[in-house]
Enzyme design. Sequence first.
Site, PDB file in Angstrom:
ATOM      1  N   HIS A  61      74.463  30.395  55.003  1.00 33.06           N
ATOM      2  CA  HIS A  61      73.708  29.379  55.038  1.00 33.06           C
ATOM      3  C   HIS A  61      74.001  28.072  54.178  1.00 33.06           C
ATOM      4  O   HIS A  61      75.077  28.203  53.365  1.00 33.06           O
ATOM      5  CB  HIS A  61      72.244  30.112  54.344  1.00 33.06           C
ATOM      6  N   HIS A  63      72.711  26.302  51.702  1.00 35.35           N
ATOM      7  CA  HIS A  63      72.344  26.178  50.178  1.00 35.35           C
ATOM      8  C   HIS A  63      73.674  25.847  49.286  1.00 35.35           C
ATOM      9  O   HIS A  63      74.500  26.485  49.701  1.00 35.35           O
ATOM     10  CB  HIS A  63      71.691  27.322  49.398  1.00 35.35           C
ATOM     11  N   ASP A  65      74.870  26.648  46.506  1.00 33.07           N
ATOM     12  CA  ASP A  65      75.656  27.724  45.820  1.00 33.07           C
ATOM     13  C   ASP A  65      76.475  28.776  46.936  1.00 33.07           C
ATOM     14  O   ASP A  65      77.031  29.531  46.315  1.00 33.07           O
ATOM     15  CB  ASP A  65      74.679  28.410  44.932  1.00 33.07           C
ATOM     16  N   HIS A  66      76.224  28.332  48.074  1.00 29.75           N
ATOM     17  CA  HIS A  66      77.032  29.104  49.165  1.00 29.75           C
ATOM     18  C   HIS A  66      77.965  28.332  49.788  1.00 29.75           C
ATOM     19  O   HIS A  66      78.847  28.756  50.602  1.00 29.75           O
ATOM     20  CB  HIS A  66      76.237  29.865  50.139  1.00 29.75           C
ATOM     21  N   HIS A 141      65.301  33.578  55.326  1.00 31.40           N
ATOM     22  CA  HIS A 141      65.558  32.829  53.787  1.00 31.40           C
ATOM     23  C   HIS A 141      64.843  31.717  53.920  1.00 31.40           C
ATOM     24  O   HIS A 141      65.026  30.573  53.329  1.00 31.40           O
ATOM     25  CB  HIS A 141      67.038  32.552  53.807  1.00 31.40           C
TER      26      HIS A 141
END
Length: 238
Positions: A61, A63, A65-66, A141
């Site tokens: 996804h 975001h 932090d990914h 999510h």
Amino acid sequence: MPFDLTVLGSASPYPRPGEPCSGYLVRSESATVWLDAGPGTLAALQEHTVLTDVDAIWISHLHADHVADLLPAVYALLFADLRPAKPMPLYGPPGIGERLAAFLSNTGPAPIGQAFHVHELHDGHFAEVNGLTLATTAVEHGFPAFGVRVTDGDRVLAYSGDTGPCAALTELATGADLFLCEADSPEPSEVHLTPEDAARAAHGAGQLVLTHLGPFLTRDEAAERAGTDAIAVPGAVF
């Protein structure tokens, strides 16, 4: 021969010293796949292989932090000392190419297509990467997000990505030899899992490995609550 899962990082929601955010390296005899590219994971990846030896990247996804380390990966592939033979396959949520191009643009669109051959994910998406099959499942999510099952036809790795409790998550884990599952939240949530949620989803899997622990959960607490001693820490190999 079984394939390996190497943890590049699992910190949430920002990297710590020696602890990159979410990123994992899956390697068989013939394939290398980078799952999620959180901040710090590009440097960690290079402790195990060179970027141009990665056969494909899969992103759960959008975001930061990914996904954030895809940005320096573009510079590495296009403007540095690496000489990729062709654009690297990149599997990610709808809009991932445009998101990267907009962030890196100056006076015009960034040449994302020269670095990555972008494939947009959807529920039920399948990809073949040098003998590994990546089967994508939509999870919950709050916006487009996916989990994945990786198999060589013998062993199965399931990865939750970031998700709240949902039927799709249990289906994703069922029958997997190893289930790599987030446990971000200390309290019930619609968009993240508690350690207990992860344990329930993993009921049909062989081994549960917790990852993406939130800042309000210690490793010991998460392990005790989930009933597992397997935690994804940087450098761990499963």
